[in-house]
Design a protein around this motif. Structure first.
Motif, mmCIF file in Angstrom:
data_model
loop_
_atom_site.group_PDB
_atom_site.id
_atom_site.type_symbol
_atom_site.label_atom_id
_atom_site.label_comp_id
_atom_site.label_asym_id
_atom_site.label_seq_id
_atom_site.Cartn_x
_atom_site.Cartn_y
_atom_site.Cartn_z
ATOM 1 N N PRO A 205 0.822 -1.224 0.000
ATOM 2 C CA PRO A 205 0.000 0.000 0.000
ATOM 3 C C PRO A 205 0.851 1.268 0.000
ATOM 4 O O PRO A 205 2.056 1.236 0.266
ATOM 5 N N ASP A 206 0.197 2.382 -0.282
ATOM 6 C CA ASP A 206 0.887 3.670 -0.347
ATOM 7 C C ASP A 206 1.677 3.973 0.922
ATOM 8 O O ASP A 206 2.803 4.464 0.862
ATOM 9 N N GLN A 207 1.086 3.693 2.073
ATOM 10 C CA GLN A 207 1.742 4.041 3.335
ATOM 11 C C GLN A 207 3.056 3.294 3.499
ATOM 12 O O GLN A 207 4.056 3.860 3.972
ATOM 13 N N GLU A 208 3.105 2.043 3.097
ATOM 14 C CA GLU A 208 4.342 1.277 3.201
ATOM 15 C C GLU A 208 5.403 1.815 2.237
ATOM 16 O O GLU A 208 6.584 1.856 2.570
ATOM 17 N N LYS A 209 4.959 2.235 1.052
ATOM 18 C CA LYS A 209 5.910 2.848 0.111
ATOM 19 C C LYS A 209 6.481 4.133 0.705
ATOM 20 O O LYS A 209 7.676 4.419 0.585
ATOM 21 N N LYS A 210 5.617 4.924 1.343
ATOM 22 C CA LYS A 210 6.070 6.160 1.972
ATOM 23 C C LYS A 210 7.068 5.876 3.092
ATOM 24 O O LYS A 210 8.059 6.595 3.253
ATOM 25 N N ASP A 211 6.832 4.822 3.865
ATOM 26 C CA ASP A 211 7.754 4.452 4.939
ATOM 27 C C ASP A 211 9.123 4.080 4.371
ATOM 28 O O ASP A 211 10.165 4.473 4.916
ATOM 29 N N ILE A 212 9.136 3.330 3.277
ATOM 30 C CA ILE A 212 10.400 2.941 2.650
ATOM 31 C C ILE A 212 11.131 4.164 2.117
ATOM 32 O O ILE A 212 12.349 4.300 2.281
ATOM 33 N N ILE A 213 10.404 5.070 1.473
ATOM 34 C CA ILE A 213 11.020 6.293 0.948
ATOM 35 C C ILE A 213 11.640 7.100 2.084
ATOM 36 O O ILE A 213 12.749 7.633 1.962
ATOM 37 N N ALA A 214 10.926 7.198 3.205
ATOM 38 C CA ALA A 214 11.442 7.938 4.357
ATOM 39 C C ALA A 214 12.733 7.307 4.875
ATOM 40 O O ALA A 214 13.689 8.019 5.231
ATOM 41 N N TYR A 215 12.790 5.978 4.901
ATOM 42 C CA TYR A 215 14.002 5.287 5.355
ATOM 43 C C TYR A 215 15.178 5.560 4.409
ATOM 44 O O TYR A 215 16.283 5.890 4.847
ATOM 45 N N ILE A 216 14.931 5.437 3.099
ATOM 46 C CA ILE A 216 15.997 5.656 2.118
ATOM 47 C C ILE A 216 16.537 7.080 2.222
ATOM 48 O O ILE A 216 17.749 7.305 2.211
ATOM 49 N N LYS A 217 15.648 8.045 2.340
ATOM 50 C CA LYS A 217 16.070 9.434 2.425
ATOM 51 C C LYS A 217 16.836 9.711 3.715
ATOM 52 O O LYS A 217 17.757 10.526 3.740
ATOM 53 N N THR A 218 16.479 9.016 4.775
ATOM 54 C CA THR A 218 17.158 9.229 6.056
ATOM 55 C C THR A 218 18.576 8.679 6.032
ATOM 56 O O THR A 218 19.529 9.361 6.423
ATOM 57 N N VAL A 219 18.742 7.441 5.549
ATOM 58 C CA VAL A 219 20.077 6.836 5.576
ATOM 59 C C VAL A 219 21.012 7.454 4.537
ATOM 60 O O VAL A 219 22.233 7.317 4.635
ATOM 61 N N ASN A 220 20.451 8.140 3.536
ATOM 62 C CA ASN A 220 21.282 8.788 2.523
ATOM 63 C C ASN A 220 21.344 10.298 2.693
ATOM 64 O O ASN A 220 21.810 11.004 1.798
ATOM 65 N N SER A 221 20.901 10.788 3.831
ATOM 66 C CA SER A 221 20.863 12.232 4.049
ATOM 67 C C SER A 221 22.208 12.810 4.433
ATOM 68 O O SER A 221 22.411 14.021 4.389
ATOM 69 N N GLY A 222 23.148 11.939 4.850
ATOM 70 C CA GLY A 222 24.441 12.419 5.318
ATOM 71 C C GLY A 222 24.428 12.837 6.768
ATOM 72 O O GLY A 222 25.457 13.232 7.319
ATOM 73 N N GLU A 223 23.257 12.766 7.392
ATOM 74 C CA GLU A 223 23.144 13.177 8.783
ATOM 75 C C GLU A 223 23.348 12.011 9.750
ATOM 76 O O GLU A 223 23.528 12.220 10.935
ATOM 77 N N THR A 224 23.272 10.785 9.228
ATOM 78 C CA THR A 224 23.489 9.620 10.088
ATOM 79 C C THR A 224 24.980 9.325 10.198
ATOM 80 O O THR A 224 25.744 9.565 9.271
ATOM 81 N N GLU A 225 25.383 8.801 11.332
ATOM 82 C CA GLU A 225 26.794 8.509 11.589
ATOM 83 C C GLU A 225 27.011 7.008 11.685
ATOM 84 O O GLU A 225 26.116 6.244 12.030
ATOM 85 N N ASP A 226 28.245 6.577 11.362
ATOM 86 C CA ASP A 226 28.641 5.182 11.518
ATOM 87 C C ASP A 226 29.465 5.065 12.794
ATOM 88 O O ASP A 226 30.628 5.486 12.819
ATOM 89 N N PRO A 227 28.878 4.507 13.863
ATOM 90 C CA PRO A 227 29.587 4.442 15.146
ATOM 91 C C PRO A 227 30.891 3.677 15.059
ATOM 92 O O PRO A 227 31.828 3.949 15.809
#
Length: 269
Positions: A205-227
């Motif tokens: 469904p649309d909501q699951e696609k939106k959740d995946i898009i949000a995840y992809i954008k978050t991990v590729n935003s450059g704001e996440t760090e690799d501990p």
């Protein structure tokens, strides 16, 4: 009662009833008939289809055939929908520069208006997924954690855990998702371009696609760090273990060779 009966049988009674019926019909038509805006939208759609057909015949028909029926050089476009055209042309994959195992992303040749016209024409050839609206693909308010679970279960096998892409068979590959627009990610899931399976609304469904898009954008935003330091392709313990084996054992072998060489020199002297 006699007066009422006489009026009902008056010669003009039928005319009056007819006029009332016509007035009621006209009122209902005015209330439910298409508005000027709807008519304008239909006219604009017709113009887009006409312009799209011209663009198609110049830039697409040589491979996909007249009327989108397909040829030996290109598949049929009947029923692929406007979303597939918007994705393929919008990401520059189409028109293809040359045949190959996979068509890469490149700078788009057509502008937004031309892409819209091409999409409208192809959509007129057969029903298919429409171009999504912003409300469908916007990650605003999406569940990033749930999107991560969905991505790892459905996408990571090919695209890597953070969407960095990966190699497939026979020269094919899953592309890197960094920098891909939210709309194009949605359209890729909806239409399944090239080697990718399609995740229609009945599957995802649309909501699951939106959740995946949000995840992809978050991990590729450059704001996440690799501990742990370097991401090493974000492949997890596989690359980390490989790194340890190659550099760890490599260092030990180099030391062993150095010790053996110096020992041999010492014996000779």
């Amino acid at each position: 009662m006699k007066k009422l009966s006489v009026r009902r049988r008056h010669p003009l009674a039928a005319v009056v009833v007819l006029l009332l019926a016509l007035a009621a019909t006209g009122g209902l038509y005015a209330a439910f008939a298409p508005t000027d805006k709807a008519q304008a939208d239909e006219t604009a759609q017709s113009l887009d289809i006409e312009e799209g057909k011209k663009l198609y015949e110049v830039g697409c028909a040589s491979c996909h055939g007249g009327g989108g029926q397909g040829t030996s050089d290109g598949p049929s476009l009947v029923g692929v929908g406007a979303a597939a055209v918007d994705f393929q042309v919008g990401t520059g994959r189409m028109p293809a520069q040359q045949p190959g195992a996979q068509v890469p992303r490149k700078k788009a040749i057509y502008n937004d208006a031309e892409i819209k016209a091409l999409a409208a024409y192809v959509a007129s050839l057969g029903a298919g997924p429409a171009i999504p609206t912003e409300s469908q693909y916007s990650p605003q308010g999406a569940d990033i954690a749930r999107g991560g679970d969905l991505f790892r279960n459905n996408c990571a096998q090919c695209h890597n855990f953070t969407g960095e892409g990966g190699a497939l068979t026979y020269g094919k590959y899953a592309p890197n998702l960094e920098g891909v627009s939210e709309k194009h990610i949605y359209e890729a899931m909806q239409t399944g371009p090239q080697n990718m399976p399609s995740f229609g609304d009945g599957i995802m469904p649309d909501q699951e696609k939106k959740d995946i898009i949000a995840y992809i954008k978050t991990v590729n935003s450059g704001e996440t760090e690799d501990p742990g330091g370097l991401s090493l392709g974000s492949l997890g313990p596989v690359t980390e273990g490989l790194f340890a084996w190659i550099f760890g054992l490599g260092s030990l072998i180099a030391v062993a060779i150095w010790v053996a060489a110096h020992t041999a020199k010492a014996k000779k002297s």
